[in-house]
Design a protein around this motif. Sequence first.
Motif, mmCIF file in Angstrom:
data_model
loop_
_atom_site.group_PDB
_atom_site.id
_atom_site.type_symbol
_atom_site.label_atom_id
_atom_site.label_comp_id
_atom_site.label_asym_id
_atom_site.label_seq_id
_atom_site.Cartn_x
_atom_site.Cartn_y
_atom_site.Cartn_z
ATOM 1 N N ALA A 118 0.845 -1.136 0.024
ATOM 2 C CA ALA A 118 0.242 0.182 -0.245
ATOM 3 C C ALA A 118 0.723 1.481 -0.257
ATOM 4 O O ALA A 118 0.200 2.294 -0.529
ATOM 5 N N VAL A 119 1.825 1.347 1.109
ATOM 6 C CA VAL A 119 2.599 2.512 0.512
ATOM 7 C C VAL A 119 3.850 2.657 -0.308
ATOM 8 O O VAL A 119 3.627 3.696 -0.623
ATOM 9 N N ALA A 120 4.201 1.601 -0.833
ATOM 10 C CA ALA A 120 4.942 1.327 -2.747
ATOM 11 C C ALA A 120 3.699 2.396 -3.494
ATOM 12 O O ALA A 120 3.855 2.880 -4.563
ATOM 13 N N ALA A 121 2.080 1.514 -3.457
ATOM 14 C CA ALA A 121 1.542 1.803 -4.044
ATOM 15 C C ALA A 121 1.201 3.814 -4.217
ATOM 16 O O ALA A 121 0.967 4.158 -5.286
ATOM 17 N N ALA A 122 1.305 4.034 -2.911
ATOM 18 C CA ALA A 122 0.656 6.296 -2.668
ATOM 19 C C ALA A 122 2.395 6.197 -3.602
ATOM 20 O O ALA A 122 1.762 7.351 -3.879
ATOM 21 N N GLN A 123 3.553 5.976 -3.101
ATOM 22 C CA GLN A 123 4.585 6.869 -2.859
ATOM 23 C C GLN A 123 4.631 6.360 -5.241
ATOM 24 O O GLN A 123 4.936 7.719 -5.831
ATOM 25 N N ALA A 124 4.228 4.929 -5.835
ATOM 26 C CA ALA A 124 3.660 5.185 -7.015
ATOM 27 C C ALA A 124 3.116 6.338 -7.601
ATOM 28 O O ALA A 124 3.502 6.727 -9.397
ATOM 29 N N CYS A 125 2.207 6.916 -6.941
ATOM 30 C CA CYS A 125 1.330 7.297 -7.606
ATOM 31 C C CYS A 125 1.317 9.347 -7.108
ATOM 32 O O CYS A 125 0.785 10.216 -7.566
ATOM 33 N N GLY A 126 2.479 9.307 -6.138
ATOM 34 C CA GLY A 126 3.310 10.474 -6.479
ATOM 35 C C GLY A 126 2.232 10.706 -4.731
ATOM 36 O O GLY A 126 2.692 12.543 -4.934
ATOM 37 N N ALA A 127 1.995 10.820 -3.584
ATOM 38 C CA ALA A 127 1.322 10.075 -2.490
ATOM 39 C C ALA A 127 2.048 10.233 -1.444
ATOM 40 O O ALA A 127 3.034 9.743 -1.472
ATOM 41 N N ARG A 128 1.908 10.786 -0.427
ATOM 42 C CA ARG A 128 2.049 10.459 0.743
ATOM 43 C C ARG A 128 1.863 9.836 1.498
ATOM 44 O O ARG A 128 0.294 9.962 1.415
ATOM 45 N N ALA A 129 2.482 8.532 2.474
ATOM 46 C CA ALA A 129 1.133 7.559 3.339
ATOM 47 C C ALA A 129 2.022 7.872 4.537
ATOM 48 O O ALA A 129 3.050 8.128 5.301
ATOM 49 N N VAL A 130 0.831 8.059 5.265
ATOM 50 C CA VAL A 130 0.716 8.061 6.604
ATOM 51 C C VAL A 130 0.256 6.375 7.413
ATOM 52 O O VAL A 130 -0.766 5.705 6.736
ATOM 53 N N THR A 131 1.044 5.725 7.852
ATOM 54 C CA THR A 131 0.972 5.005 8.241
ATOM 55 C C THR A 131 0.612 4.585 10.107
ATOM 56 O O THR A 131 1.049 4.845 10.997
#
Length: 166
Positions: free
Chosen positions: A38-51
Amino acid sequence: MAGFGEPGATPVEAAGLTVGVVAARWHGDLTDHMLDRAVAAAQACGARAVTARVAGSVELPVVAQALARRCDVVVALGVVVRGTTAHFDYVCRSVTDGLTRIALDEGKPVAHGVLTVDTLDQARDRAGLPGSAEDKGWAATVAALDAALALRSVAVGNAQPVGFAG
């Protein structure tokens, strides 16, 4: 798992958006990997992830709600395996109803990335492990970001016309 009909999980352009990802620790060998995806997908989309992590799937909605109040989208990840009691049904209903309510109340996409399966083998096949048929951590994140972009488009009046008007 139907195994067909998925629209695909190609990254979308979501720069500037924040994804809140909450994952259960129950079945951690699977949810740890789903969280990473999920974090990798967020990064691939240019988004920032908070977990954030919670004990089990029942705890996902309350933390998802807190994340929805500070993030653009939320992804909830967990694994619920059917047993010999009705507990599976109660957990699945509670999680699904809770996540749906949060999305509607907050007006933000909340992706249901909780695997509800009959066996651990089915969960492994959906968790995005090497050789898995599906990657729900990745797919749920891309779907949530795609929905956020659709909401943004509707809000600024750029929605595509549908129907018979013409």
